[in-house]
Design a protein around this motif. Structure first.
Motif, mmCIF file in Angstrom:
data_model
loop_
_atom_site.group_PDB
_atom_site.id
_atom_site.type_symbol
_atom_site.label_atom_id
_atom_site.label_comp_id
_atom_site.label_asym_id
_atom_site.label_seq_id
_atom_site.Cartn_x
_atom_site.Cartn_y
_atom_site.Cartn_z
ATOM 1 N N LYS A 384 0.835 -1.209 0.000
ATOM 2 C CA LYS A 384 0.000 0.000 0.000
ATOM 3 C C LYS A 384 0.869 1.258 0.000
ATOM 4 O O LYS A 384 0.673 2.178 -0.811
ATOM 5 N N GLU A 388 1.214 4.012 -2.946
ATOM 6 C CA GLU A 388 0.923 5.434 -2.747
ATOM 7 C C GLU A 388 2.115 6.289 -3.191
ATOM 8 O O GLU A 388 1.953 7.304 -3.888
ATOM 9 N N GLU A 389 3.310 5.838 -2.763
ATOM 10 C CA GLU A 389 4.493 6.625 -3.104
ATOM 11 C C GLU A 389 4.730 6.626 -4.623
ATOM 12 O O GLU A 389 5.047 7.658 -5.220
ATOM 13 N N TRP A 391 2.591 6.085 -7.047
ATOM 14 C CA TRP A 391 1.588 6.850 -7.773
ATOM 15 C C TRP A 391 1.756 8.353 -7.528
ATOM 16 O O TRP A 391 1.615 9.155 -8.462
ATOM 17 N N ALA A 392 2.098 8.713 -6.320
ATOM 18 C CA ALA A 392 2.296 10.136 -6.029
ATOM 19 C C ALA A 392 3.490 10.681 -6.826
ATOM 20 O O ALA A 392 3.436 11.775 -7.421
ATOM 21 N N TYR A 408 7.630 -0.394 -5.975
ATOM 22 C CA TYR A 408 6.234 -0.843 -5.984
ATOM 23 C C TYR A 408 6.124 -2.233 -6.614
ATOM 24 O O TYR A 408 5.461 -3.132 -6.084
ATOM 25 N N PRO A 471 -4.701 1.089 -1.316
ATOM 26 C CA PRO A 471 -3.974 2.334 -1.045
ATOM 27 C C PRO A 471 -4.905 3.392 -0.475
ATOM 28 O O PRO A 471 -5.875 3.781 -1.136
ATOM 29 N N GLY A 472 -4.660 3.804 0.727
ATOM 30 C CA GLY A 472 -5.443 4.870 1.344
ATOM 31 C C GLY A 472 -6.829 4.466 1.727
ATOM 32 O O GLY A 472 -7.563 5.230 2.330
ATOM 33 N N GLN A 487 -8.153 10.424 2.093
ATOM 34 C CA GLN A 487 -7.946 9.079 1.578
ATOM 35 C C GLN A 487 -7.348 9.168 0.188
ATOM 36 O O GLN A 487 -7.276 10.234 -0.426
ATOM 37 N N SER A 488 -6.948 8.022 -0.271
ATOM 38 C CA SER A 488 -6.420 7.995 -1.631
ATOM 39 C C SER A 488 -7.080 6.854 -2.380
ATOM 40 O O SER A 488 -7.657 5.954 -1.780
ATOM 41 N N VAL A 504 -4.177 10.447 -6.696
ATOM 42 C CA VAL A 504 -4.220 9.452 -5.618
ATOM 43 C C VAL A 504 -4.946 9.973 -4.391
ATOM 44 O O VAL A 504 -5.861 9.336 -3.877
ATOM 45 N N ALA A 505 -4.510 11.119 -3.948
ATOM 46 C CA ALA A 505 -5.056 11.581 -2.675
ATOM 47 C C ALA A 505 -6.380 12.314 -2.877
ATOM 48 O O ALA A 505 -6.534 13.073 -3.820
#
Lengths: 576, 143
Positions: A384, A388-389, A391-392, A408, A471-472, A487-488, A504-505
């Motif tokens: 997760k 997140e990282e 995708w960010a 990832y 994720p999120g 959330q993401s 994402v977020a």
């Protein structure tokens, strides 16, 4: 059938009880000390044969006891004759004869003894002048008490007038003359025959009297020795008792160890292995102590044998030693029983340990599953974070975007492997199959790997339930939707999607894949600009493909696991 | 405990007492009770219960056995008085006829019930004698 409906059961004359009847009859027809034993040995042999076990102990004991009894009877007769002799002045042989003749008539030795003493007094006082001719004297004038007593009994007994006879008897033998009345019934010939008919075995001579008195003294000494022996035995046995106590203490400690182990076992799973090892040591300690005790008992037994042999040198001492040995044997048996009891305790403790070990093994097995499960959860958490990282970074065009995407991808792979490990603990998935899944992963065929994994899981009907890892926590947005603030969400997991705002977020609105495709198909470049960031992410779809197996798959596992837990309350239950 | 001849003879004398008189009678009581049970078992085996409901209207005959002492070592086992007739019929059967009260009854075939009971008694009694008399006497006398 008989005319009359009846049956007679006769426990004595029935053929079923013939031996009982014979034994009973023979037993009733015999008298005396040896007669009944003879019956037991011969008269009812079949009865004895049937009940040999019951008789064996008693008969054997009787034979052993006979020797001691014979010695005691001889001693009693000799000492009584000696006392008789001392009191009356008779020769010991004469005293023996009077005792036996009197005994045959039911007259006790004491009674005859008193009669002779009174006769001697009467003669001394000159009250028997009328029987002077019957008083036998030696050359030195001393009275031969035995011959005189014999003469007077016959003489007075022959007086026909009962009044005169009673008066004479009282004068000669005192008021107790009536107690020897049966003797006076005998005539001279009968009395002489009775006195001479006493068997040699019952006539005690001076030598035998001396032996009897010596025997009495020795018996007194033996009593002292027996007491000394008892004290010695006590001293010897005391350490054994102490050792028994030590073993008991050891065992108690061992049991304490068990309790401790149990406490640790219940308190903290991670101490199980150590705790069990501790219990084993205590068990071994208890076993060693028991062994030492056994060796000491063997040593005691050897000592007892030696002591018994030396004491057996003397007939009298052997008897005392025998008694003492019996006592020692009884004690040794007592300690043996204590050892056996301790042994049983050890066995019980061992059994408890085995049971506990079985429980530990079971729990270990469960814990292995739990460990695999935790590892799987951790892998999903890491996945997760990496997602997140990645995708960010991709969304922001960060320099380390490629690196994060690689991370990832690693996490995706790790997640699948963790899943494989966990599934492997739940059932008998063949190694060839897991290898196949791994090979697919290595080849980058993650979709196929997931499909195969799902197939394996279906076959094993794995009952697992885990929490949702996305994720999120916002979920997937192929159908579009809103990602709440804080959330993401994952978009473009299957195909490009429009996202209004940050990809994402949240908060963000996501245009679903189908709608996005429609827009793209009909839209101009202006629109493409608007969705540019999503299109940029299109190359990442392969990575999202890898993760896409997890949520649906995991969700199914989660549901199954939850149901199982609710139903059984156990971490794991083997199905089928 | 080591026995002397005297003490062992005392045990034998006690054994003799156990095999005689009231002690023996008490032991035979147990054999008699068991024999009664044998009779009832044979009965249940043949007619499934212990009463003859159709023998007498309204008042079924309760079938049972009893025993009486003929001497201190003999017992006689026989049907109880009210059930004597039914026992005979169960044993040997009967021809059809009319009772004293004019009631007609049919013929029946005997089931040898009492003979069955005797067979059980013959089979079981030796073991009971051994248990209740012989072994008990040996145990009590300490021989």
């Amino acid at each position: 059938m008989a005319n009359k409906i009846t049956v007679l059961i006769d426990v004595v004359t029935d053929k079923a009880s013939t031996s009982l009847r014979n034994f009973k009859t023979d037993l009733a027809n015999t008298e005396g000390s040896f007669g009944k034993l003879k019956v037991a040995g011969a008269g009812a042999m079949d009865f004895m044969r049937v009940h040999a076990a019951e008789f064996a102990v008693g008969a054997g004991a009787a034979l052993v006891g006979f020797a001691a009894k014979a010695v005691t009877e001889f001693q009693g007769l000799a000492l009584e004759a000696g006392k008789f002799k001392d009191a009356t002045g008779l020769a010991i042989e004469d005293a023996s004869r009077w005792i036996d003749v009197g005994g045959g008539l039911g007259i006790g030795a004491d009674t005859i003894e008193k009669a002779i003493i009174r006769m001697n007094i009467a003669i001394g006082q000159g009250r028997l002048k009328e029987f002077e001719a019957d008083i036998i004297r030696a050359k030195d004038g001393t009275v031969d008490a035995s011959a005189t007593f014999e003469n007077l009994i016959v003489k007075i007994g022959a007086i026909e007038d009962p009044t005169k006879r009673a008066a004479a008897a009282q004068e000669a033998f005192g008021r107790g003359f009536k107690d020897i009345a049966e003797l006076m019934e005998l005539d001279a010939a009968d009395l002489r025959a009775a006195l001479e008919g006493v068997s040699d075995a019952k006539i005690i001579d001076e030598g035998e009297l001396g032996k009897a008195r010596e025997f009495r003294e020795k018996m007194g000494e033996l009593k002292d020795k027996a007491e000394d022996l008892a004290l010695t035995l006590g001293e010897t046995l005391l350490p054994v008792v102490v050792d028994v106590a030590d073993v008991a203490i050891d065992l108690g400690e061992a049991l304490g160890g068990v309790a401790e182990v149990a406490g640790q076992w219940l308190g903290d799973d991670s101490f199980l292995g150590k705790a069990f090892g501790h219990g084993d040591k205590d068990l071994i300690a208890a076993g060693l102590s028991a062994k030492e005790l056994k060796e000491q008992l063997i040593e005691l037994s050897t000592w007892s044998d030696t002591t018994g042999a030396s004491l057996a040198a003397s007939t009298f001492e052997a008897r005392a030693a025998g008694d003492a040995m019996v006592s020692a044997e009884d004690r040794a048996r007592g300690y043996g029983a204590a050892v056996n009891e301790l042994g049983e305790e050890v066995v019980d403790t061992t059994r408890e340990f085995k049971a506990m070990k079985s429980g530990v093994d079971e729990l270990n097995s469960a814990l292995k599953k739990r460990d695999a499960f935790d590892a799987w959860i951790a892998a999903q958490d890491e996945l997760k974070v990496a997602a997140e990282e990645a995708w960010a970074a991709a969304q922001s065009g960060a320099e380390d975007s490629a690196e994060k995407q690689a991370t990832y991808n690693e996490k995706v792979r790790a997640s699948i492997e963790a899943t494989l490990d966990y599934i492997g603990t739940l059932g008998d998935i063949p190694a060839s199959q897991t290898t196949r899944v791994e090979a697919l992963i290595d080849a980058g065929k993650l979709v196929e790997a997931e499909a195969l994994l799902q197939e394996l899981v279906r076959q094993r009907e794995a009952r697992v339930r885990v929490r949702v890892i996305t994720p999120g926590g916002g979920g997937f947005f192929d159908s579009g939707g809103h990602i709440p603030a804080g959330q993401s969400g994952i978009v473009a997991e299957k195909r490009p999607e429009f996202v209004n705002g940050v990809l994402v977020a949240g908060p963000a609105n996501v245009t679903g894949g189908a709608q996005t495709a429609s827009i793209l198909n009909g839209a101009g470049n202006g629109v493409a600009d608007a969705i540019g960031p999503s299109i940029v992410f299109a190359p990442q779809i392969s990575a999202m493909d890898a993760s896409s197996f997890s949520p649906a798959f995991i969700q199914r596992l989660m549901n199954e696991f939850e149901r199982t837990m609710q139903r059984t309350g156990r971490i794991w239950q083997r199905q089928g | 405990m080591v026995d002397t001849f005297a003490s062992y003879n005392a045990k034998l004398t006690k054994l003799q007492r156990e095999l005689d008189g009231s002690a023996l009678k008490a032991a035979i009581d147990k054999i008699g009770i068991a024999a009664k049970g044998d009779a009832l078992n044979a009965l249940k085996s043949d007619i499934q219960d212990t009463s003859m409901s159709n023998w007498r209207r309204g008042r079924p005959i309760k079938m049972a056995a009893r025993y009486d002492f003929k001497s201190d070592h003999e017992i006689e086992v026989h049907p109880t008085k009210p059930s004597g007739g039914p026992w005979k019929v169960l044993e040997s059967g009967r021809r059809a006829g009319t009772s004293k009260k004019g009631r007609r009854y049919g013929a029946s075939r005997g089931k040898n019930t009492w003979s069955d009971a005797l067979a059980i008694m013959e089979r079981e009694t030796p073991a009971r004698v051994d248990k209740h008399i012989v072994k008990a006497a040996i145990r009590k006398s300490g021989v």
